[in-house]
Design a protein around this motif. Sequence first.
Motif, PDB file in Angstrom:
ATOM      1  N   UNK A   1       8.862 -14.223  -0.662  1.00  7.89           N
ATOM      2  CA  UNK A   1       9.170 -12.875  -0.247  1.00  7.89           C
ATOM      3  C   UNK A   1       9.237 -12.814   1.272  1.00  7.89           C
ATOM      4  N   UNK A   2      10.315 -12.290   1.795  1.00  7.92           N
ATOM      5  CA  UNK A   2      10.468 -12.160   3.241  1.00  7.92           C
ATOM      6  C   UNK A   2       9.694 -10.927   3.706  1.00  7.92           C
ATOM      7  N   UNK A   3       8.806 -11.045   4.705  1.00  9.89           N
ATOM      8  CA  UNK A   3       8.070  -9.859   5.171  1.00  9.89           C
ATOM      9  C   UNK A   3       9.001  -8.827   5.767  1.00  9.89           C
ATOM     10  N   UNK A   4       8.589  -7.571   5.646  1.00  9.13           N
ATOM     11  CA  UNK A   4       9.415  -6.470   6.130  1.00  9.13           C
ATOM     12  C   UNK A   4       9.419  -6.365   7.642  1.00  9.13           C
ATOM     13  N   UNK A   5      10.223  -5.460   8.194  1.00 11.01           N
ATOM     14  CA  UNK A   5      10.317  -5.305   9.656  1.00 11.01           C
ATOM     15  C   UNK A   5       9.032  -4.722  10.228  1.00 11.01           C
ATOM     16  N   UNK A   6       8.757  -5.079  11.473  1.00  9.56           N
ATOM     17  CA  UNK A   6       7.551  -4.594  12.150  1.00  9.56           C
ATOM     18  C   UNK A   6       7.887  -3.708  13.340  1.00  9.56           C
ATOM     19  N   UNK A   7       9.137  -3.346  13.550  1.00 10.63           N
ATOM     20  CA  UNK A   7       9.508  -2.499  14.674  1.00 10.63           C
ATOM     21  C   UNK A   7      10.784  -1.739  14.395  1.00 10.63           C
ATOM     22  N   UNK A   8      11.011  -0.687  15.174  1.00 16.19           N
ATOM     23  CA  UNK A   8      12.178   0.174  15.035  1.00 16.19           C
ATOM     24  C   UNK A   8      12.739   0.441  16.422  1.00 16.19           C
ATOM     25  N   UNK A   9      14.057   0.465  16.545  1.00 14.41           N
ATOM     26  CA  UNK A   9      14.728   0.795  17.800  1.00 14.41           C
ATOM     27  C   UNK A   9      15.914   1.704  17.508  1.00 14.41           C
ATOM     28  N   UNK A  10      16.011   2.807  18.233  1.00 13.98           N
ATOM     29  CA  UNK A  10      17.131   3.738  18.108  1.00 13.98           C
ATOM     30  C   UNK A  10      17.687   4.005  19.508  1.00 13.98           C
ATOM     31  N   UNK A  11      18.966   4.379  19.561  1.00 14.42           N
ATOM     32  CA  UNK A  11      19.621   4.563  20.849  1.00 14.42           C
ATOM     33  C   UNK A  11      20.460   5.823  20.828  1.00 14.42           C
ATOM     34  N   UNK A  12      20.537   6.480  21.991  1.00 16.94           N
ATOM     35  CA  UNK A  12      21.374   7.659  22.147  1.00 16.94           C
ATOM     36  C   UNK A  12      21.939   7.666  23.564  1.00 16.94           C
ATOM     37  N   UNK A  13      23.046   8.346  23.714  1.00 20.68           N
ATOM     38  CA  UNK A  13      23.732   8.372  25.001  1.00 20.68           C
ATOM     39  C   UNK A  13      23.192   9.502  25.870  1.00 20.68           C
ATOM     40  N   UNK A  14      23.057   9.214  27.160  1.00 22.49           N
ATOM     41  CA  UNK A  14      22.679  10.234  28.147  1.00 22.49           C
ATOM     42  C   UNK A  14      23.962  10.897  28.648  1.00 22.49           C
ATOM     43  N   UNK A 406      13.547  -5.362  -1.506  1.00 22.08           N
ATOM     44  CA  UNK A 406      12.911  -6.543  -0.947  1.00 22.08           C
ATOM     45  C   UNK A 406      13.924  -7.673  -0.857  1.00 22.08           C
ATOM     46  N   UNK A 407      13.595  -8.667  -0.046  1.00 19.82           N
ATOM     47  CA  UNK A 407      14.462  -9.827   0.152  1.00 19.82           C
ATOM     48  C   UNK A 407      13.675 -11.076  -0.213  1.00 19.82           C
ATOM     49  N   UNK A 408      14.267 -11.921  -1.056  1.00 21.92           N
ATOM     50  CA  UNK A 408      13.656 -13.181  -1.480  1.00 21.92           C
ATOM     51  C   UNK A 408      14.479 -14.309  -0.881  1.00 21.92           C
ATOM     52  N   UNK A 409      13.882 -15.128  -0.048  1.00 22.19           N
ATOM     53  CA  UNK A 409      14.558 -16.260   0.577  1.00 22.19           C
ATOM     54  C   UNK A 409      14.358 -17.503  -0.278  1.00 22.19           C
ATOM     55  N   UNK A 410      15.433 -18.234  -0.531  1.00 22.60           N
ATOM     56  CA  UNK A 410      15.380 -19.418  -1.396  1.00 22.60           C
ATOM     57  C   UNK A 410      15.910 -20.629  -0.640  1.00 22.60           C
ATOM     58  N   UNK A 411      15.614 -21.789  -1.175  1.00 14.51           N
ATOM     59  CA  UNK A 411      16.103 -23.047  -0.617  1.00 14.51           C
ATOM     60  C   UNK A 411      17.616 -23.138  -0.840  1.00 14.51           C
ATOM     61  N   UNK A 412      18.412 -23.393   0.205  1.00 15.32           N
ATOM     62  CA  UNK A 412      19.874 -23.426   0.025  1.00 15.32           C
ATOM     63  C   UNK A 412      20.420 -24.737  -0.507  1.00 15.32           C
ATOM     64  N   UNK A 413      19.571 -25.694  -0.839  1.00 18.36           N
ATOM     65  CA  UNK A 413      20.062 -27.025  -1.221  1.00 18.36           C
ATOM     66  C   UNK A 413      20.844 -26.968  -2.522  1.00 18.36           C
ATOM     67  N   UNK A 414      22.075 -27.468  -2.502  1.00 19.51           N
ATOM     68  CA  UNK A 414      22.930 -27.693  -3.676  1.00 19.51           C
ATOM     69  C   UNK A 414      23.297 -26.415  -4.422  1.00 19.51           C
ATOM     70  N   UNK A 415      23.171 -25.255  -3.806  1.00 23.74           N
ATOM     71  CA  UNK A 415      23.518 -24.025  -4.525  1.00 23.74           C
ATOM     72  C   UNK A 415      25.018 -23.958  -4.806  1.00 23.74           C
TER      73      UNK A 415
END
Length: 531
Positions: A1-14, A406-415
């Motif tokens: 299981x890939x851990x979730x994000x630990x930060x957030x960033x948003x942007x707006x124009x001045x 959620x995101x599950x990361x797997x071994x890419x060998x021979x897929x």
Amino acid sequence: MVPGPCGVAVRDRLKHLTPEDERVLRAVGAHQGALASRDLKARCADGLEHGAETWAARKRELTGVSSSRIAGAITKATHDQWALARRCQAAHIRKLAAGIRTLRHRLSLPLGEPGTKRAAGGYRSRGEWFRKSRRLAALEDRHAAVVADWRAGRVRVVRGGKRLLNTRHHLTEARLAEDEWQRRWEAERWFIAADGESGKRFGNETIRVTPDGEVSIKLPVPLAHLANTRYGRYILTARIGFAHRGAEWADRIEANRAVAYRIHLDTERGRWYLTASWQRPVVQTILLETARARGMIGVDTNADHFAAYRLDRHGNPVGEPHRFGYDLSGTTTHRDAQIRHALTRLINWAGRAGVAAIGLEDLDFTAEKTREKHGRRKRFRQLISGIPTAKLKARLVSMAAEHGLSVVAVDPAYTSLWGAQHWQKPLTTPHRKMSRHDAAGIAIGRRALGHPVRRRTAPPPHDRSDRAGHRTAQAGPGARGCEGTRPPTTDRPPGGPSPSGKRTREPSASKTVRDAPSTQQWVQDSLMCTG
């Protein structure tokens, strides 16, 4: 299981900044950018001798010409930049060492020696052998120099970017005038940023944004005369309203929780932007069994599209394959937008399908892009270099977490190989065209579900083991020893004698007498495979 994000960033124009506002922002950016350059130079000079005392001394020196919070932000950014340069230096050493090993191996082989699947063969001519020997000497010199820098703690960092610095010598090719390049260079070296602090008003004392969008900056001591309000602050005429995650941002600043801000100028468009970022508690990922309960979507990453296939919890393909295309040519902004739009379509389809997780290959082409490994296959090296594996995984994890996936990361060998071998042909119909990438998506999804990629073979029937075809029942996740083709029942070629000279099977007493029923119990799942 890939851990979730630990930060957030948003942007707006001045928007709607006055000339006075821009003059103040440019002055603050230039002043603090010079301080950041000076601090980075001092940190690089310290090298491995750096410690808490030298850090405190540098911060005290910067506090006198700015403020305590600005000095803390500058020194923290300096340490992050130095640490990033060290990690890049270590990666460069590993890349050079891999190239040297490959060249030494190929140079030690006779000319024309064929290669294997795991190692390249010898060079084809003496001229090529000579050129590669010269390259080996060059790589060894580079490796020795970089290792010496690593041991001494020396790093080489360009504030503003090495690419933009080199563009100065190629203005004609870049279609830039000298003054335009100078403006870009100065803007990239500015520093208008401040880290947040919980407990302070609206989560940041240096760059403060109120709930109604008012932006004010605490000016450094030498620029305090430019303030237009009390306590050395300058209030901009622009108003901020974050359209994305605006409610979450408002909740944080009203509770006086830390929010970091950064102001920068886009010189190509002539626009000012403000970026807000904050940390999140690490998202608790669900159990792997829970993620697999409602099936999985396997995603195969390619140079121009995502090939996705939905699988149920038994590992059987459901429905039709889906492809989400993107174009990675053009500018960085265009490539990022293409990746973001493709991931948005993928996540929306996963939500409609009702799955709880997405299976993705844990790709890393760091060791695969070297010239020594692939030789003349320049187009292939360009192909794998263009796939943004690290950025793709980080963006997918962040976007999927917002939709409860959620995101599950797997071994890419021979897929790709096993997917095409075991799934492409069985699922191809007159109305469904299966590609190798679609079959790879099935292989990735099955691996994420814990099933073997290959389908199990059929059990022997009651009379003869060669009559039945392939097994149509789904194999259980724990029965990995039964996947693949059954080994032959004899130890001799067809029609040949046994090595021991004896019969491997005793003749039956009569052809009319049936064999006794087998005691072997074959268990098959109630859900049949689509192939």
